[in-house]
Scaffold this active site. Structure first.
Site, PDB file in Angstrom:
ATOM      1  N   ASP A 159      -3.163   7.088   9.185  1.00 42.69           N
ATOM      2  CA  ASP A 159      -3.868   6.859   7.936  1.00 42.69           C
ATOM      3  C   ASP A 159      -3.574   5.368   7.475  1.00 42.69           C
ATOM      4  O   ASP A 159      -2.286   4.833   7.345  1.00 42.69           O
ATOM      5  CB  ASP A 159      -3.351   7.813   7.161  1.00 42.69           C
ATOM      6  CG  ASP A 159      -4.212   7.852   5.720  1.00 42.69           C
ATOM      7  OD1 ASP A 159      -5.276   7.727   5.789  1.00 42.69           O
ATOM      8  OD2 ASP A 159      -3.431   8.253   4.863  1.00 42.69           O
TER       9      ASP A 159
ATOM     10  N   GLU B 235     -12.864   0.664   7.012  1.00 41.88           N
ATOM     11  CA  GLU B 235     -13.080   0.922   5.343  1.00 41.88           C
ATOM     12  C   GLU B 235     -13.806  -0.426   4.817  1.00 41.88           C
ATOM     13  O   GLU B 235     -13.324  -1.375   4.987  1.00 41.88           O
ATOM     14  CB  GLU B 235     -11.747   1.121   4.817  1.00 41.88           C
ATOM     15  CG  GLU B 235     -12.033   1.438   3.110  1.00 41.88           C
ATOM     16  CD  GLU B 235     -10.829   1.934   2.417  1.00 41.88           C
ATOM     17  OE1 GLU B 235     -10.186   2.890   3.139  1.00 41.88           O
ATOM     18  OE2 GLU B 235     -10.757   1.587   1.203  1.00 41.88           O
TER      19      GLU B 235
ATOM     20  N   HIS C 160     -11.898   8.965   1.227  1.00 43.46           N
ATOM     21  CA  HIS C 160     -10.463   9.089   0.960  1.00 43.46           C
ATOM     22  C   HIS C 160     -10.123   9.476  -0.350  1.00 43.46           C
ATOM     23  O   HIS C 160     -11.302   9.720  -1.199  1.00 43.46           O
ATOM     24  CB  HIS C 160      -9.839   7.837   1.242  1.00 43.46           C
ATOM     25  CG  HIS C 160      -9.400   7.361   2.452  1.00 43.46           C
ATOM     26  ND1 HIS C 160      -8.333   7.011   2.796  1.00 43.46           N
ATOM     27  CD2 HIS C 160     -10.406   7.201   3.493  1.00 43.46           C
ATOM     28  CE1 HIS C 160      -8.205   6.850   4.257  1.00 43.46           C
ATOM     29  NE2 HIS C 160      -9.709   6.569   4.654  1.00 43.46           N
TER      30      HIS C 160
ATOM     31  N   ASN D 290     -10.213  13.333   3.088  1.00 45.67           N
ATOM     32  CA  ASN D 290      -8.824  13.074   2.954  1.00 45.67           C
ATOM     33  C   ASN D 290      -8.066  13.712   1.708  1.00 45.67           C
ATOM     34  O   ASN D 290      -8.306  13.491   0.715  1.00 45.67           O
ATOM     35  CB  ASN D 290      -8.440  11.558   2.934  1.00 45.67           C
ATOM     36  CG  ASN D 290      -8.576  10.691   4.158  1.00 45.67           C
ATOM     37  OD1 ASN D 290      -9.114  11.395   5.321  1.00 45.67           O
ATOM     38  ND2 ASN D 290      -8.165   9.562   4.477  1.00 45.67           N
TER      39      ASN D 290
END
Ligand code: G3H
Ligand code: 13P
Ligand code: ZN
Length: 323
Positions: free
Chosen positions: A83, A135, A224, A267
């Site tokens: 992560d 991302e 996220h 997440n």
């Protein structure tokens, strides 16, 4: 079955209108709580490890804990994911060290630099059979040692996603549509209050998600910062000596809606921390004479399990999808 990548789980999740839960793991009880829940409801799973988790528990311990879970849950596909990988070296170390998926998070860098770093990780990962999440856009909140103020956060710009994905070759893309890391996702001024005085956060930007998915048909999107910050656990903490005023998360109905769209991975970390901390605080308040860690970790693990079951069934919709 051995650890898997996220490739097949994402394809099925995309086509089936549900999302895979990605839960952060830091110790044995958290791994057990999550995996026992997934085994009971027959859900595929992503167990993810942050830089902070590796610093806390040590890479080898975490990999071996996850391998133990794989043995205990032979019928559930489990991916082991890094992560918020901060750089190529950390990603390489996880790829070499048994992970099946890594995230390279260069979202704070300029667009061209994000592409360059992500591409380098993708090349190495793909050569080793590992998949990569990247991302675009910046979430507010705290992740590892990076703190992003709400005003510095920025939504993903849909017009950038095709170029980013085609130039990097990444396998999934985390986007910013208004979620945020941690238990304090929004300031009181960003929210309204309902009739009970509870803070109501601003809605997620589904228009951005829709535009991104139109430009990347069939491509798995990641969210996220998707804890809902259950008020029962905030109350449990506050009723037992804690002080977490105005902790607020993402409403679960909005996450369910995103899971039915192009979002294939959601997440969740802070919710598990709240469940564990609330349970342990309550235990000590009720049993000030106890000192055996097994006695307070057992109910904490049980509450993590119940919470994860709820998320898998009612938020992600991935129960029964393991086989
Ligand atoms: O997004 C960050 C995750 O919640 C992991 O948190 O860096 O404190 O392990 P951590
Ligand atoms: P939360 O803080 O909302 O649980 O987000 C976790 C996360 O995004 C981990 O990468
Ligand atoms: Zn995150």
């Amino acid at each position: 079955m051995p650890l898997v990548t996220t490739k097949e789980m994402f394809k099925k999740a995309y086509d089936g209108g549900y999302a895979i839960g990605a839960f952060n793991v830091n110790n044995m009880e958290i791994v057990q709580g999550i995996t026992e829940a997934a085994r009971e409801v027959n859900a595929p799973l992503i167990l993810q490890v942050s830089k902070g988790a590796r610093a806390y528990a040590n890479h080898t311990y975490l990999v071996k804990l996850v391998e133990a879970a794989v043995i205990e849950c032979p019928n559930i596909p489990i991916a082991l994911h890094l992560d918020h990988g901060p750089d190529f070296e950390t990603c390489k170390s996880c790829i070499d060290g048994g992970f099946t998926s890594v995230m390279i998070d260069a979202s704070s860098k300029p667009f061209a630099e994000n592409i360059e770093i992500t591409k380098k990780v993708v090349e190495y990962a793909h050569d080793h059979g590992v998949v990569v999440e990247a991302e675009l856009g910046t979430l507010a909140g705290i992740e590892d040692d990076v703190k992003v103020a709400a005003h510095a956060a920025s939504y993903t710009r849909p017009e950038e996603v095709e170029e980013f994905v085609s130039k990097t070759g990444c396998d999934s893309l985390a986007i910013a549509i208004g979620t945020s890391h941690g238990a304090y996702k929004f300031t009181a001024d960003q929210c309204t209050r309902n009739e009970k005085g509870v803070l109501v956060p601003p809605p997620l930007r589904f228009d951005v998600l829709e535009e991104v998915s139109k430009r990347l048909p069939g491509f798995p999107i990641v969210l996220h910062g998707s804890s809902s910050v259950p008020q029962e656990f905030v109350k449990m903490i506050n009723d037992n000596g804690g002080k977490m005023p105005d902790a607020v998360g993402i409403p679960e109905e909005q996450l369910r809606k995103a899971a039915a769209m192009a979002v294939c991975k959601i997440n969740i970390d802070s919710d598990l921390r709240l469940a564990m901390t609330g349970t342990i605080r309550q235990f000590f308040n009720e049993h000030p004479d106890k000192f055996d860690p097994r006695e307070y970790l057992k109910p904490a693990r049980a509450n993590i399990k119940e919470l994860v079951k709820h998320k898998l069934i009612n938020v992600l919709g991935c129960d029964g999808k393991a086989l």
